[in-house]
Design a protein around this motif. Structure first.
Motif, PDB file in Angstrom:
ATOM      1  N   GLY A 289      -1.924   3.159  -4.445  1.00 44.16           N
ATOM      2  CA  GLY A 289      -3.250   2.672  -4.814  1.00 44.16           C
ATOM      3  C   GLY A 289      -4.001   3.664  -5.675  1.00 44.16           C
ATOM      4  N   ARG A 290      -3.891   4.957  -5.367  1.00 47.12           N
ATOM      5  CA  ARG A 290      -4.574   5.981  -6.169  1.00 47.12           C
ATOM      6  C   ARG A 290      -3.985   6.055  -7.578  1.00 47.12           C
ATOM      7  NH1 ARG A 290      -9.153   9.214  -4.607  1.00 47.12           N
ATOM      8  NH2 ARG A 290      -9.764   8.187  -2.681  1.00 47.12           N
ATOM      9  N   ARG A 291      -2.694   5.885  -7.692  1.00 49.53           N
ATOM     10  CA  ARG A 291      -2.099   5.857  -9.025  1.00 49.53           C
ATOM     11  C   ARG A 291      -2.620   4.673  -9.826  1.00 49.53           C
ATOM     12  NH1 ARG A 291       4.018   7.194  -6.887  1.00 49.53           N
ATOM     13  NH2 ARG A 291       3.879   9.482  -6.992  1.00 49.53           N
ATOM     14  N   ALA A 292      -2.676   3.521  -9.182  1.00 50.40           N
ATOM     15  CA  ALA A 292      -3.185   2.332  -9.869  1.00 50.40           C
ATOM     16  C   ALA A 292      -4.663   2.490 -10.202  1.00 50.40           C
ATOM     17  CB  ALA A 292      -2.958   1.094  -8.998  1.00 50.40           C
ATOM     18  N   LEU A 293      -5.410   3.154  -9.321  1.00 52.24           N
ATOM     19  CA  LEU A 293      -6.831   3.383  -9.574  1.00 52.24           C
ATOM     20  C   LEU A 293      -7.032   4.294 -10.781  1.00 52.24           C
ATOM     21  CD1 LEU A 293      -9.789   3.050  -8.729  1.00 52.24           C
ATOM     22  CD2 LEU A 293      -9.465   4.935  -7.108  1.00 52.24           C
ATOM     23  N   ASN A 294      -6.213   5.326 -10.884  1.00 48.77           N
ATOM     24  CA  ASN A 294      -6.293   6.213 -12.041  1.00 48.77           C
ATOM     25  C   ASN A 294      -5.953   5.467 -13.329  1.00 48.77           C
ATOM     26  OD1 ASN A 294      -6.463   8.965 -13.294  1.00 48.77           O
ATOM     27  ND2 ASN A 294      -4.318   8.538 -13.731  1.00 48.77           N
TER      28      ASN A 294
ATOM     29  N   ALA B   2     -11.051  -1.104   9.377  1.00 50.00           N
ATOM     30  CA  ALA B   2     -10.194  -1.448  10.511  1.00 50.00           C
ATOM     31  C   ALA B   2      -8.801  -0.851  10.357  1.00 50.00           C
ATOM     32  CB  ALA B   2     -10.103  -2.967  10.654  1.00 50.00           C
ATOM     33  N   ALA B   3      -8.353  -0.676   9.108  1.00 46.46           N
ATOM     34  CA  ALA B   3      -7.032  -0.099   8.850  1.00 46.46           C
ATOM     35  C   ALA B   3      -7.050   1.426   8.938  1.00 46.46           C
ATOM     36  CB  ALA B   3      -6.549  -0.535   7.469  1.00 46.46           C
ATOM     37  N   GLY B   4      -8.231   2.009   9.178  1.00 43.49           N
ATOM     38  CA  GLY B   4      -8.333   3.449   9.316  1.00 43.49           C
ATOM     39  C   GLY B   4      -8.271   4.204   8.006  1.00 43.49           C
ATOM     40  N   HIS B   5      -8.735   3.581   6.928  1.00 38.90           N
ATOM     41  CA  HIS B   5      -8.619   4.189   5.607  1.00 38.90           C
ATOM     42  C   HIS B   5      -9.696   5.226   5.299  1.00 38.90           C
ATOM     43  CE1 HIS B   5      -6.006   0.713   3.826  1.00 38.90           C
ATOM     44  NE2 HIS B   5      -5.389   1.421   4.755  1.00 38.90           N
ATOM     45  N   GLY B   6     -10.655   5.395   6.190  1.00 37.35           N
ATOM     46  CA  GLY B   6     -11.732   6.352   5.939  1.00 37.35           C
ATOM     47  C   GLY B   6     -12.871   5.704   5.189  1.00 37.35           C
ATOM     48  N   GLU B   7     -14.094   6.198   5.413  1.00 36.48           N
ATOM     49  CA  GLU B   7     -15.283   5.530   4.877  1.00 36.48           C
ATOM     50  C   GLU B   7     -15.317   5.512   3.354  1.00 36.48           C
ATOM     51  OE1 GLU B   7     -18.670   3.246   4.918  1.00 36.48           O
ATOM     52  OE2 GLU B   7     -17.202   3.675   6.505  1.00 36.48           O
ATOM     53  N   GLN B   8     -15.011   6.628   2.716  1.00 40.51           N
ATOM     54  CA  GLN B   8     -15.071   6.651   1.246  1.00 40.51           C
ATOM     55  C   GLN B   8     -14.038   5.718   0.634  1.00 40.51           C
ATOM     56  OE1 GLN B   8     -17.616   8.423  -0.587  1.00 40.51           O
ATOM     57  NE2 GLN B   8     -18.277   8.208   1.535  1.00 40.51           N
TER      58      GLN B   8
ATOM     59  N   GLY C 124      -4.611  -0.258  -1.584  1.00 37.79           N
ATOM     60  CA  GLY C 124      -5.975   0.239  -1.644  1.00 37.79           C
ATOM     61  C   GLY C 124      -6.029   1.714  -1.989  1.00 37.79           C
ATOM     62  N   SER C 125      -7.242   2.225  -2.078  1.00 35.46           N
ATOM     63  CA  SER C 125      -7.455   3.579  -2.584  1.00 35.46           C
ATOM     64  C   SER C 125      -6.989   4.666  -1.618  1.00 35.46           C
ATOM     65  CB  SER C 125      -8.936   3.778  -2.916  1.00 35.46           C
ATOM     66  OG  SER C 125      -9.744   3.581  -1.763  1.00 35.46           O
ATOM     67  N   ALA C 126      -6.669   4.315  -0.381  1.00 29.61           N
ATOM     68  CA  ALA C 126      -6.219   5.320   0.591  1.00 29.61           C
ATOM     69  C   ALA C 126      -4.736   5.621   0.467  1.00 29.61           C
ATOM     70  CB  ALA C 126      -6.525   4.854   2.013  1.00 29.61           C
ATOM     71  N   THR C 127      -3.991   4.831  -0.313  1.00 30.24           N
ATOM     72  CA  THR C 127      -2.552   5.021  -0.444  1.00 30.24           C
ATOM     73  C   THR C 127      -2.220   5.724  -1.758  1.00 30.24           C
ATOM     74  OG1 THR C 127      -2.114   2.943  -1.613  1.00 30.24           O
ATOM     75  CG2 THR C 127      -2.245   2.850   0.805  1.00 30.24           C
ATOM     76  N   LEU C 128      -1.048   6.340  -1.797  1.00 30.04           N
ATOM     77  CA  LEU C 128      -0.620   7.024  -3.016  1.00 30.04           C
ATOM     78  C   LEU C 128      -0.469   6.037  -4.161  1.00 30.04           C
ATOM     79  CD1 LEU C 128       0.280   9.579  -4.461  1.00 30.04           C
ATOM     80  CD2 LEU C 128       2.602   9.195  -3.571  1.00 30.04           C
TER      81      LEU C 128
END
Length: 297
Positions: free
Chosen positions: A252-257, A197-203, A246-250
């Motif tokens: 979030g990607r840093r935290a994911l790494n 719903a937030a438009g983050h993309g399917e992946q 979440g994983s769609a944000t910069l």
């Protein structure tokens, strides 16, 4: 985009393909989509083998495909028996063990999908029992009822997950199913919907669903490999990714790494969460893929 057998089946005239075939297709697709999803923390994906030395993406694909006959047989049994009872529980238990044997032959003894056989087998059976109700609540309620019945023929074995539940007093895959898969219905599926719903993309939405499951699940795979330290690292790291957007944000990607590196350092692979993500993807696909077709049969 990868072409699946299901795509061909769905294009055929309504009613020409058996429900059991279609459910088996969707279960295998869920396993393959879970394996392909990247970047998953410390799990096999398109980048690497994560924390595993005996797994790779091709093996995960081959393992998933080897399970198609078992899922089909479970769905056929549900259609034939028609209700949740000890006969159905023992029948799908036998098919599950046969599916596990086929998996181990394919992987030369490596456990790739034992937990997923349990979770998806129950959900495939639950879907075949009532094609008029593919709702997550209905599916998981039927699966929970089925999981709560004892299988007299289940061999007494001590898996890594069972050993972890005994050592740490944790609830494992069996209890998760008997409770109606709360990690899926209360964490994974709601987060999947929010991120879409937030438009983050399917992946990214699927990654966020995995992280939502990881943020609370008592993952016995992690407990076995890294103990309570690993479990806390998984919970805290997943929560930080989601809190950062979440994983769609910069952020979030840093935290994911950071989470990926932390779990790799602990040799902690969240395999239980991965199995439940596959269950989440299977449930999510059901109504969209089969609902209109089944209503026209």
């Amino acid at each position: 985009m990868r072409a699946h057998k299901f795509d061909v089946a769905l294009s055929a005239p309504a009613g020409s393909a058996l429900l059991s075939d279609r459910l088996a297709d969707l279960a295998v697709d869920a396993l393959i989509d879970e394996a392909d999803l990247s970047p998953k923390p410390a799990l096999v994906d398109r980048r690497s083998s994560g924390a595993h030395t005996d797994l790779h993406l091709g093996l995960m694909h081959a393992s998933a495909l080897s399970l198609w006959p078992a899922f089909k047989e479970m769905a056929d049994a549900a259609t034939s028996i028609g209700e949740v009872n000890p006969q159905l529980r023992e029948t799908i238990g036998r098919f599950g063990r046969e599916g596990e044997a086929a998996m181990l032959r394919t992987t030369h003894g490596v456990n790739t999908h034992r937990g997923a056989i349990w979770a998806l087998g129950l959900l495939v059976t639950a879907a075949a029992l009532n094609p008029d109700d593919f709702s997550s609540a209905g599916l998981c309620q039927r699966a929970a009822h089925l999981a709560s019945i004892s299988d007299r023929h289940q061999p007494v074995t001590v898996s890594h997950g069972r050993a972890a539940t005994q050592k740490y007093g944790a609830k494992g895959a069996r209890e998760q199913a008997q409770m109606g898969f709360p990690a899926v219905t209360q964490a994974g599926l709601p987060q999947l919907a929010r991120s879409r719903a937030a438009g983050h993309g399917e992946q990214n939405a699927r990654l966020d669903a995995l992280l939502a499951i990881m943020s609370t699940l008592t993952d016995t795979c992690v407990l076995h490999r890294a103990g309570e330290e690993g479990l806390h690292a998984m919970h805290n790291g997943a929560q930080q990714v989601l809190a950062a957007g979440g994983s769609a944000t910069l952020g979030g990607r840093r935290a994911l790494n950071q989470l990926d590196q932390r779990l790799l350092s602990l040799n902690a692979s969240p395999g239980g969460a991965a199995d439940l993500l596959a269950a989440c993807l299977f449930i999510d696909s059901l109504e969209r893929a089969l609902g209109d077709v089944m209503r026209n049969i």
